[in-house]
Motif scaffolding. Structure first.
Motif, PDB file in Angstrom:
ATOM      1  N   GLU A   1       1.044  -1.224  -0.088  1.00 62.13           N
ATOM      2  CA  GLU A   1       0.021  -0.110   0.136  1.00 62.13           C
ATOM      3  C   GLU A   1       0.982   1.243   0.113  1.00 62.13           C
ATOM      4  O   GLU A   1       0.547   2.126  -0.749  1.00 62.13           O
ATOM      5  N   GLN A  38       1.328   4.358  -2.604  1.00 62.27           N
ATOM      6  CA  GLN A  38       1.241   5.894  -1.993  1.00 62.27           C
ATOM      7  C   GLN A  38       2.457   6.751  -2.375  1.00 62.27           C
ATOM      8  O   GLN A  38       2.414   7.923  -2.612  1.00 62.27           O
ATOM      9  N   ARG A  96      -6.496   5.894 -10.123  1.00 65.55           N
ATOM     10  CA  ARG A  96      -7.154   4.562  -9.659  1.00 65.55           C
ATOM     11  C   ARG A  96      -6.549   3.460 -10.200  1.00 65.55           C
ATOM     12  O   ARG A  96      -6.758   2.726 -11.232  1.00 65.55           O
ATOM     13  N   TRP A 114     -11.398  -0.515  -5.585  1.00 71.15           N
ATOM     14  CA  TRP A 114     -11.322   0.909  -5.304  1.00 71.15           C
ATOM     15  C   TRP A 114     -10.664   1.210  -3.914  1.00 71.15           C
ATOM     16  O   TRP A 114     -10.383   2.231  -3.688  1.00 71.15           O
ATOM     17  N   THR A 115     -10.212  -0.031  -3.265  1.00 73.53           N
ATOM     18  CA  THR A 115      -9.404   0.313  -1.908  1.00 73.53           C
ATOM     19  C   THR A 115      -8.002   0.739  -2.386  1.00 73.53           C
ATOM     20  O   THR A 115      -7.250   0.904  -1.448  1.00 73.53           O
ATOM     21  N   VAL A 116      -7.546   0.442  -3.623  1.00 73.78           N
ATOM     22  CA  VAL A 116      -6.172   0.604  -3.877  1.00 73.78           C
ATOM     23  C   VAL A 116      -5.806   2.252  -3.911  1.00 73.78           C
ATOM     24  O   VAL A 116      -6.653   3.106  -4.445  1.00 73.78           O
ATOM     25  N   PRO A 117      -5.024   2.760  -2.972  1.00 75.43           N
ATOM     26  CA  PRO A 117      -4.881   4.407  -2.833  1.00 75.43           C
ATOM     27  C   PRO A 117      -4.310   4.638  -4.216  1.00 75.43           C
ATOM     28  O   PRO A 117      -3.591   3.930  -4.936  1.00 75.43           O
ATOM     29  N   PRO A 118      -4.460   5.964  -4.547  1.00 71.82           N
ATOM     30  CA  PRO A 118      -3.526   6.690  -5.723  1.00 71.82           C
ATOM     31  C   PRO A 118      -2.193   6.831  -5.663  1.00 71.82           C
ATOM     32  O   PRO A 118      -1.543   6.573  -4.561  1.00 71.82           O
ATOM     33  N   SER A 135      -7.710  15.426  -9.139  1.00 70.28           N
ATOM     34  CA  SER A 135      -6.898  14.468  -8.506  1.00 70.28           C
ATOM     35  C   SER A 135      -5.975  15.004  -7.501  1.00 70.28           C
ATOM     36  O   SER A 135      -5.229  15.838  -7.497  1.00 70.28           O
TER      37      SER A 135
END
Lengths: 291, 312
Positions: free
Chosen positions: B52, B56, B81, B87-91, B112
């Motif tokens: 994660e 990031q 995305r 959806w839970t993957v952060p930008p 964004s």
């Protein structure tokens, strides 16, 4: 005169063209006739499966991209090297087998080499025999061509050790597939000797990888791997077979298993061009016909 | 060496830049320490957290002659995305492009949280006339770049014209205005860890907000010892001046495993305070796919195939 200590071979796995110990560092004892310890074989792990599949994946396009004639030449070279090491294979089969006689071991070895040559001959012929021009109701040329399916996982049968392995491996790679083979758990050593002949021939790295270890541990990650396109589960027992088939279904992987006739390993029925077809996809091309 | 330095040095003596001491490097010790940090086993929940974090802090990069506006738009969509099915993957932290494509990226990322980074200043050699380089930087910032990646003038640095190299970075910092300045040292061309340390200090004292390993355009890119060497320079800088400079590792980082090795190196050397997008970046183009593959392996227990992930 001093007593000479024998120099024993370390039977390592064959992954991506290199002989490697397991990522896990483990090994297990392999016993032969009369429960006599033959060697310690590598006890592979799921990460070895992952590495072997990655190697097979990256080798596949190049292997399939070679001309059929060239693949045939390379595989014939394997048979040449096997022939030159016939005595070694024979001794290996004899040590591993279930009280086979020397004559039976020699026969198995010769049959295995002959089978390899037989499939080699199909390299530039199977597409002609299995593909063809289809008669269609319209002004089109319609051609069907078999193409290799991709990466094939092979669970090799347990015994006798050499000829089933050759019978399952040769038809897979001759069309341009690459293979990840799980060697027989009980008799893995001869598979590694076969790997040595592959390494000595001109078979590109990654086209064949041969892993040794426990079936229960290696089959599930191989069957469930998204990059494996087809599986030959001939060497699986019923329990493992059902589980592997479920794993394979989740990633839409074709599953093949040897028929009863094909399991008469030394018999001619065990070899067939349709076995090459079992690991091919048919591509059909429509081309407008001029007047 | 000290003779050369005496001829033309930045403010300070042979082993200092602008009053900040340059610690000599024990090359053998550095490589051993880096190697030992890369043996850490990161599993299960730690692995999930590392993956994660790797996303990031990622600067999703495309620096090809063949970059088209459409390709950059697609990259920007991925940056916001990364996994279309989850959806839970952060930008990611930023998208890094050539200056000409900054307006495209800035428009695509207007809504964004993802920043726009631009290479500039005669990337990758840095040997355009200084005025041209500075104009390029100013142009990129005006076009919407939040961050500018420039290159150290290795020609000046390696020939001992440290003052020139220093002044150019200071001028670039001026030209950047509000944008963050990252200085690429191109460590593969510097020759030794001592030189990497010296270049790191020179860039930091000259005003760099980040120091960055490589352009990705030569064979030797970020390596664990290089990362450690630069992280230690940043630690020295922070201890001596109180200024926290960021670290960006780029070039040759393709696998999730490499990424978490670097997270370990930075975390152990600079502390957890550095493991944020404000102070640490991973510049990469193909890393994201491997991280997403590892992520889905953790989730489903199944190895994925590369073809199921985007090519760019």
């Amino acid at each position: 005169m001093s007593i000479r200590l024998s120099v024993n071979k370390t039977y390592k796995q064959f992954i991506g063209g290199a002989f490697e110990r397991s990522e896990s560092g483990r090994s297990y004892p392999v016993v032969g006739v009369g429960d006599q310890l033959l060697a310690h074989a590598v006890q592979g792990s799921r990460k070895d499966v992952r590495d072997a599949v990655a190697a097979a994946r990256s080798a596949q396009e190049g292997w399939a991209g070679r001309t059929a004639y060239n693949r045939g030449q390379i595989l014939y070279r394997v048979a040449e090297v096997m022939e030159s090491r016939k005595d070694e294979f024979c001794a290996e089969v004899l040590r591993a087998g279930d009280g086979q006689t020397e004559a039976a071991a020699a026969e198995e070895t010769a049959a295995a080499i002959d089978r390899w040559v037989w499939y080699t001959g199909w390299a530039d012929k199977f597409a002609t025999v299995l593909g063809g021009v289809n008669p269609v109701a319209g002004p089109y040329f319609n051609l069907s061509v078999p193409e290799p399916t991709g990466v094939v996982g092979i669970v090799a049968p347990d015994e006798p050790p050499l000829i089933p392995l050759v019978s399952r491996l040769a038809p897979v790679i001759v069309s341009g597939n690459t293979a990840v083979v799980l060697a027989s758990e009980r008799c893995p050593l001869v598979a590694i000797t076969l790997a040595e002949t592959l390494a000595l021939s001109d078979v590109p790295s990654g086209v064949v990888s041969i892993l040794t270890g426990h079936r229960g541990e290696l089959v599930p990650p191989l069957a469930g791997h998204g990059a494996v396109d087809a599986l030959d589960l001939t060497g699986c027992d019923a329990d493992l077979d059902a589980d592997a088939a479920r794993q394979a279904a989740a990633t839409i992987t074709r599953v093949v298993s040897a028929s009863a006739a094909e399991r008469q390993w030394a018999h001619e029925a065990a070899q067939s061009p349709y076995l090459i077809d079992a690991f091919c996809e048919t591509k059909t091309v429509w081309h407008p016909k001029g007047r | 060496m000290s003779d050369l330095l005496a001829v033309e040095t930045p403010p300070g003596s042979a082993d200092a830049v602008g009053g900040v001491r340059i610690t000599p490097v024990d090359a053998v010790g550095l490589e051993q320490r880096a190697a030992s940090l890369c043996t850490r086993s990161i599993k299960t929940s730690s692995k999930a957290a590392a993956l994660e974090l790797a996303i990031q802090v990622m600067d999703l990069t495309t620096l090809e002659g063949a970059d088209t506006p459409e390709r950059v738009q697609a990259l920007c969509a991925r940056a916001g995305r990364p996994d279309a099915t989850d959806w839970t993957v952060p930008p990611v932290a930023a998208v890094c492009v050539y200056p000409e494509l900054v307006p495209v990226a800035a428009e695509a990322l207007a809504e964004s949280p993802v920043a726009v980074a631009s290479v500039a200043g005669g990337f990758p050699a840095g040997l355009a006339p200084l005025e041209v380089r500075l104009a390029e930087i100013a142009w990129a910032v005006a076009a919407g770049a939040d961050e500018v990646d420039i290159v150290l003038n290795r020609s000046a640095f390696l020939s001992g014209r440290y003052q020139k190299a220093y002044d150019e970075i200071a001028a670039a910092k001026q030209a950047c205005g509000p944008a963050h300045l990252k200085v690429i040292l191109e460590t593969g061309e510097l020759g030794s860890y001592d030189q990497i340390r010296r270049a790191s200090m020179l860039a930091m004292v000259a005003g760099a907000d980040f120091i960055k390993t490589s352009t990705g355009k030569i064979g030797t890119s970020a390596t664990p010892p290089t990362a450690l060497c630069m992280a230690e320079a940043i630690r020295d800088m922070s201890e001596q001046t109180g200024r926290a400079v960021g670290l960006k590792l780029a070039g040759g980082i393709r696998t999730a495993k490499q990424a978490w090795h670097y997270l370990v190196i930075v975390g152990e050397t600079l502390g957890l305070g550095w493991l944020t997008p404000e102070r640490f970046r991973l510049g990469a183009s193909s890393l994201l796919n491997d991280v997403l593959m590892q992520r889905s392996k953790l989730r489903d227990g199944r190895y994925q195939r590369r073809e199921d992930f985007s090519f760019d």
